[in-house]
Design a protein around this motif. Structure first.
Motif, PDB file in Angstrom:
ATOM      1  N   CYS A   1      -0.897  -2.578  -4.107  1.00 44.97           N
ATOM      2  CA  CYS A   1      -0.348  -2.104  -2.845  1.00 44.97           C
ATOM      3  C   CYS A   1      -1.198  -2.619  -1.694  1.00 44.97           C
ATOM      4  O   CYS A   1      -2.434  -2.510  -1.731  1.00 44.97           O
ATOM      5  CB  CYS A   1      -0.279  -0.577  -2.808  1.00 44.97           C
ATOM      6  SG  CYS A   1       0.779   0.139  -4.084  1.00 44.97           S
ATOM      7  N   GLY A   2      -0.542  -3.158  -0.671  1.00 42.05           N
ATOM      8  CA  GLY A   2      -1.253  -3.702   0.470  1.00 42.05           C
ATOM      9  C   GLY A   2      -1.709  -2.627   1.431  1.00 42.05           C
ATOM     10  O   GLY A   2      -1.495  -1.434   1.233  1.00 42.05           O
TER      11      GLY A   2
ATOM     12  N   PRO B   1       6.108   3.465   4.522  1.00 45.00           N
ATOM     13  CA  PRO B   1       6.518   2.283   3.755  1.00 45.00           C
ATOM     14  C   PRO B   1       6.253   0.950   4.456  1.00 45.00           C
ATOM     15  O   PRO B   1       6.914  -0.039   4.132  1.00 45.00           O
ATOM     16  CB  PRO B   1       8.014   2.526   3.602  1.00 45.00           C
ATOM     17  CG  PRO B   1       8.396   3.188   4.895  1.00 45.00           C
ATOM     18  CD  PRO B   1       7.215   4.020   5.307  1.00 45.00           C
ATOM     19  N   SER B   2       5.336   0.927   5.420  1.00 45.01           N
ATOM     20  CA  SER B   2       5.077  -0.316   6.154  1.00 45.01           C
ATOM     21  C   SER B   2       4.252  -1.313   5.355  1.00 45.01           C
ATOM     22  O   SER B   2       4.152  -2.478   5.748  1.00 45.01           O
ATOM     23  CB  SER B   2       4.371   0.002   7.469  1.00 45.01           C
ATOM     24  OG  SER B   2       5.151   0.869   8.272  1.00 45.01           O
ATOM     25  N   CYS B   3       3.647  -0.867   4.270  1.00 47.51           N
ATOM     26  CA  CYS B   3       2.813  -1.764   3.467  1.00 47.51           C
ATOM     27  C   CYS B   3       3.680  -2.677   2.609  1.00 47.51           C
ATOM     28  O   CYS B   3       4.877  -2.452   2.428  1.00 47.51           O
ATOM     29  CB  CYS B   3       1.882  -0.944   2.586  1.00 47.51           C
ATOM     30  SG  CYS B   3       2.747   0.171   1.448  1.00 47.51           S
ATOM     31  N   ARG B   4       3.042  -3.708   2.084  1.00 49.23           N
ATOM     32  CA  ARG B   4       3.716  -4.615   1.146  1.00 49.23           C
ATOM     33  C   ARG B   4       3.213  -4.368  -0.273  1.00 49.23           C
ATOM     34  O   ARG B   4       2.092  -3.878  -0.468  1.00 49.23           O
ATOM     35  CB  ARG B   4       3.489  -6.072   1.542  1.00 49.23           C
ATOM     36  CG  ARG B   4       4.086  -6.427   2.898  1.00 49.23           C
ATOM     37  CD  ARG B   4       4.117  -7.917   3.125  1.00 49.23           C
ATOM     38  NE  ARG B   4       2.782  -8.496   3.219  1.00 49.23           N
ATOM     39  CZ  ARG B   4       2.533  -9.797   3.355  1.00 49.23           C
ATOM     40  NH1 ARG B   4       3.538 -10.655   3.404  1.00 49.23           N
ATOM     41  NH2 ARG B   4       1.302 -10.243   3.431  1.00 49.23           N
TER      42      ARG B   4
ATOM     43  N   TRP C   1       7.132  -7.493  -2.133  1.00 44.67           N
ATOM     44  CA  TRP C   1       8.231  -6.614  -1.732  1.00 44.67           C
ATOM     45  C   TRP C   1       7.910  -5.942  -0.400  1.00 44.67           C
ATOM     46  O   TRP C   1       6.749  -5.709  -0.060  1.00 44.67           O
ATOM     47  CB  TRP C   1       8.471  -5.530  -2.786  1.00 44.67           C
ATOM     48  CG  TRP C   1       8.613  -6.029  -4.190  1.00 44.67           C
ATOM     49  CD1 TRP C   1       7.609  -6.261  -5.094  1.00 44.67           C
ATOM     50  CD2 TRP C   1       9.825  -6.361  -4.865  1.00 44.67           C
ATOM     51  NE1 TRP C   1       8.117  -6.704  -6.280  1.00 44.67           N
ATOM     52  CE2 TRP C   1       9.478  -6.779  -6.174  1.00 44.67           C
ATOM     53  CE3 TRP C   1      11.169  -6.344  -4.505  1.00 44.67           C
ATOM     54  CZ2 TRP C   1      10.416  -7.164  -7.122  1.00 44.67           C
ATOM     55  CZ3 TRP C   1      12.121  -6.728  -5.446  1.00 44.67           C
ATOM     56  CH2 TRP C   1      11.746  -7.135  -6.726  1.00 44.67           C
ATOM     57  N   ASP C   2       8.988  -5.592   0.317  1.00 44.15           N
ATOM     58  CA  ASP C   2       8.877  -4.811   1.545  1.00 44.15           C
ATOM     59  C   ASP C   2       9.539  -3.453   1.305  1.00 44.15           C
ATOM     60  O   ASP C   2      10.770  -3.353   1.304  1.00 44.15           O
ATOM     61  CB  ASP C   2       9.568  -5.534   2.703  1.00 44.15           C
ATOM     62  CG  ASP C   2       9.454  -4.760   4.005  1.00 44.15           C
ATOM     63  OD1 ASP C   2       8.664  -3.793   4.055  1.00 44.15           O
ATOM     64  OD2 ASP C   2      10.167  -5.116   4.968  1.00 44.15           O
ATOM     65  N   PRO C   3       8.752  -2.370   1.095  1.00 38.54           N
ATOM     66  CA  PRO C   3       9.362  -1.072   0.793  1.00 38.54           C
ATOM     67  C   PRO C   3      10.186  -0.495   1.950  1.00 38.54           C
ATOM     68  O   PRO C   3      11.117   0.279   1.718  1.00 38.54           O
ATOM     69  CB  PRO C   3       8.151  -0.170   0.501  1.00 38.54           C
ATOM     70  CG  PRO C   3       7.020  -1.091   0.211  1.00 38.54           C
ATOM     71  CD  PRO C   3       7.283  -2.313   1.019  1.00 38.54           C
TER      72      PRO C   3
ATOM     73  N   ASP D   1      -2.433   5.085   1.617  1.00 38.83           N
ATOM     74  CA  ASP D   1      -2.456   6.384   2.275  1.00 38.83           C
ATOM     75  C   ASP D   1      -2.083   7.527   1.333  1.00 38.83           C
ATOM     76  O   ASP D   1      -2.046   8.689   1.748  1.00 38.83           O
ATOM     77  CB  ASP D   1      -1.519   6.394   3.486  1.00 38.83           C
ATOM     78  CG  ASP D   1      -0.076   6.073   3.103  1.00 38.83           C
ATOM     79  OD1 ASP D   1       0.158   5.719   1.919  1.00 38.83           O
ATOM     80  OD2 ASP D   1       0.811   6.181   3.965  1.00 38.83           O
ATOM     81  N   GLY D   2      -1.817   7.224   0.054  1.00 38.37           N
ATOM     82  CA  GLY D   2      -1.487   8.247  -0.924  1.00 38.37           C
ATOM     83  C   GLY D   2      -0.118   8.871  -0.736  1.00 38.37           C
ATOM     84  O   GLY D   2       0.183   9.901  -1.345  1.00 38.37           O
ATOM     85  N   ALA D   3       0.745   8.271   0.073  1.00 32.81           N
ATOM     86  CA  ALA D   3       2.060   8.849   0.345  1.00 32.81           C
ATOM     87  C   ALA D   3       3.094   8.488  -0.704  1.00 32.81           C
ATOM     88  O   ALA D   3       4.162   9.111  -0.751  1.00 32.81           O
ATOM     89  CB  ALA D   3       2.556   8.400   1.720  1.00 32.81           C
TER      90      ALA D   3
END
Length: 519
Positions: free
Chosen positions: A187-188, A193-196, A209-211, A138-140
């Motif tokens: 990046c998943g 930060p819900s992605c892995r 990792w779980d951000p 998402d580019g965040a």
């Protein structure tokens, strides 16, 4: 659907020849386009697809000089050369194509806006060289991996905040469980930060990792150092390529089948097997990929390429694995069977340093899609009708606060769902019939009769206006004719007078000659 492979070809130790960027058809392996003048190493190339009416582009940081080459799909020549503050060791483009990030050997990270060239931020992010940069889907957020073995996550909102420009950027979190340099990051799916996040290192490990919680979920241990990664978009499997000369690629399944036992399943009386996720137990959860463990149902499969691997990618359908080698070959493997489907050997002797897959760009030079109403314009071949080229401005080499203050940033706000909107599925059929009858019914006789006087009045008014305009036009023509005759008469009169004067002067000269002859 025509899927293509975009690859970067760079000089190798055995062949110092010029590099280039090439586009291949994934089904046949034929070359569709080529862009010259390139010398980029691994993680130094980034690309954007052609979509939403904007043409795609490719950016490539040169390894021998502080230059960033910019290419677009609409012409086969170098579109722009950008002088950088220093040599970059990696670059990344955010998914929207608004920002470009670059890392250096001194551990600095630069962040530019592509359309304006403004340097929004530049800071010392790591103690040693930055090896890889990735934006989240998402580019965040921007994720960086370094020689100092750290993986840092930077929030884009803080990097772009005007009020924080005089402060040193602080990372959202630092993931520091690796013990040796980080070589690749992926990046998943999902918003930050819900992605892995998946990271690889020379320490023979790949970590998930779980951000959102800043925690390590699982560690996969390999027999050899890992240099490149490829992750299925559904996050079911990932591929890890070793950095050795043997060219080994490990397939790691992130799920396994579990036997529920007799009577607990729905597949026969002998029991059933369901799928469950692997890992997620934290720091203590270490899965050794080189050792088969059938009791746990871990299926790790190995593919041997036989050449040093320099890049890795998956097809859009995740059914094909594309492997680039130091020898210049591109091998395409079938994921379910691990069989070699095709080998592209047109770049032998050069190194394949970047691989990605995309749909064939509709504005690709020499392959413009005519069925979409797109054609090359007459403006030098730089633009395609229906597809605008992306605006790329030379990047700033140092931060300029005044230019940033005077810059207006356009943005599209997301739909929050608070406005009143009619859902087509909520349109009752009875109302549809009534509305349809209202719009298609013929006009009633009463409406026609009542509108006739108004129409007659408008006709009379228009006729009188036409008559008036005709009178004015006749007067204007008369004035024009009078002016024309007057001017013509004056010009003719002057011409006649001048001619008579010339004849009179000739007679006087002749008279004087006669008198002189008598004397």
């Amino acid at each position: 659907m025509h899927e293509t492979i975009l690859c970067t070809v760079a000089p190798s130790p055995t062949n110092p020849g010029p590099g280039y960027i090439s586009v291949h058809d994934i089904q046949t392996g034929t070359s569709l386009a080529s862009f010259k003048q390139n010398n980029a190493t691994s993680h130094c190339t980034a690309s954007l697809e052609s979509k939403n009416g904007l043409g795609g582009l490719v950016m490539s940081a040169q390894q021998d000089k502080s230059i960033l080459n910019v290419y677009n799909f609409q012409k086969d020549q170098l579109a722009l050369k950008i002088v950088l503050p220093e040599k970059l060791t990696c670059i990344a483009l955010d998914p929207s194509g608004d920002f470009c990030a670059g890392g250096s050997a001194q551990g600095r990270i630069y962040l530019w806006e592509i359309a304006s060239g403004i340097l929004y931020n530049a800071w010392h992010a790591h103690y040693r060289q930055v090896n890889v940069l990735r934006f989240t889907q998402d580019g965040a957020a921007l994720v960086s991996g370094s020689e100092d073995s750290a993986v840092s996550i930077w929030e884009m909102a803080r990097l772009l905040d005007d009020e924080l420009q005089n402060d040193l950027p602080t990372p959202y979190c630092i993931l520091s469980d690796h013990t040796l340099p980080v070589t690749d990051i992926l990046c998943g799916v999902g918003p930050f930060p819900s992605c892995r996040i998946l990271s690889a290192s020379i320490d023979h490990s790949v970590k998930i990792w779980d951000p959102s919680t800043n925690t390590l979920l699982t560690t996969f241990s390999f027999p050899k150092p890992i240099s490149h990664l490829a992750w299925d978009p559904t996050e079911r499997i990932f591929f890890a390529a070793s950095s050795g000369a043997e060219g080994e690629v490990y397939q790691v399944n992130l799920f396994r089948r579990v036997n529920l036992g007799k009577g607990k399943g729905v597949i026969g009386s002998g029991g059933s097997r369901e799928l469950e996720a692997i890992g997620g137990k934290g720091v203590s959860d270490v899965i050794r990929v080189g050792e088969e463990d059938d009791s746990e149902g871990n299926r790790k499969r190995l593919m041997t390429v036989g050449q040093q691997i320099t890049s890795l990618a998956l097809s859009l359908t995740s059914t094909l694995l594309i492997v680039g080698t130091q020898a210049g070959t591109i091998n395409i493997y079938d994921v379910p069977s691990h069989q070699l489907v095709r080998s592209i050997s047109s770049h032998k002797g050069l190194a394949i340093t970047y691989l990605t897959t995309m749909l064939r760009p509709s504005d690709l030079v020499g392959h413009v899609n005519g069925s979409l109403g797109i054609g090359v314009s007459g403006g030098g071949g730089g633009e395609v009708a229906g597809m605008c080229g992306r605006v790329v401005v030379p990047f700033e080499r140092s931060r300029d606060g005044k230019r940033r203050e005077g810059h207006e940033v356009g943005m599209i706000l997301p739909f929050l769902g608070t406005t009143n909107r009619i859902d087509p599925t909520d349109y009752p059929y009875s109302e549809l019939i009534v509305d349809h009858a209202f719009f298609v019914q013929p006009p009633s006789s009463t409406n026609v009769n009542s509108s006739q006087p108004n129409l007659q009045g408008k006709v009379t008014e228009l006729e009188s206006e036409v008559k008036y305009l005709r009178e004015q036009l006749g007067k204007a023509k008369g004035v024009n004719d009078a002016m024309w005759e007057n001017i013509v008469k004056k010009v003719v009169l002057k011409y006649d007078q001048a001619k008579e004067g010339e004849e009179l002067s000739d007679q006087q000269l002749e008279e004087r000659r006669r008198k002189r002859g008598r004397s």
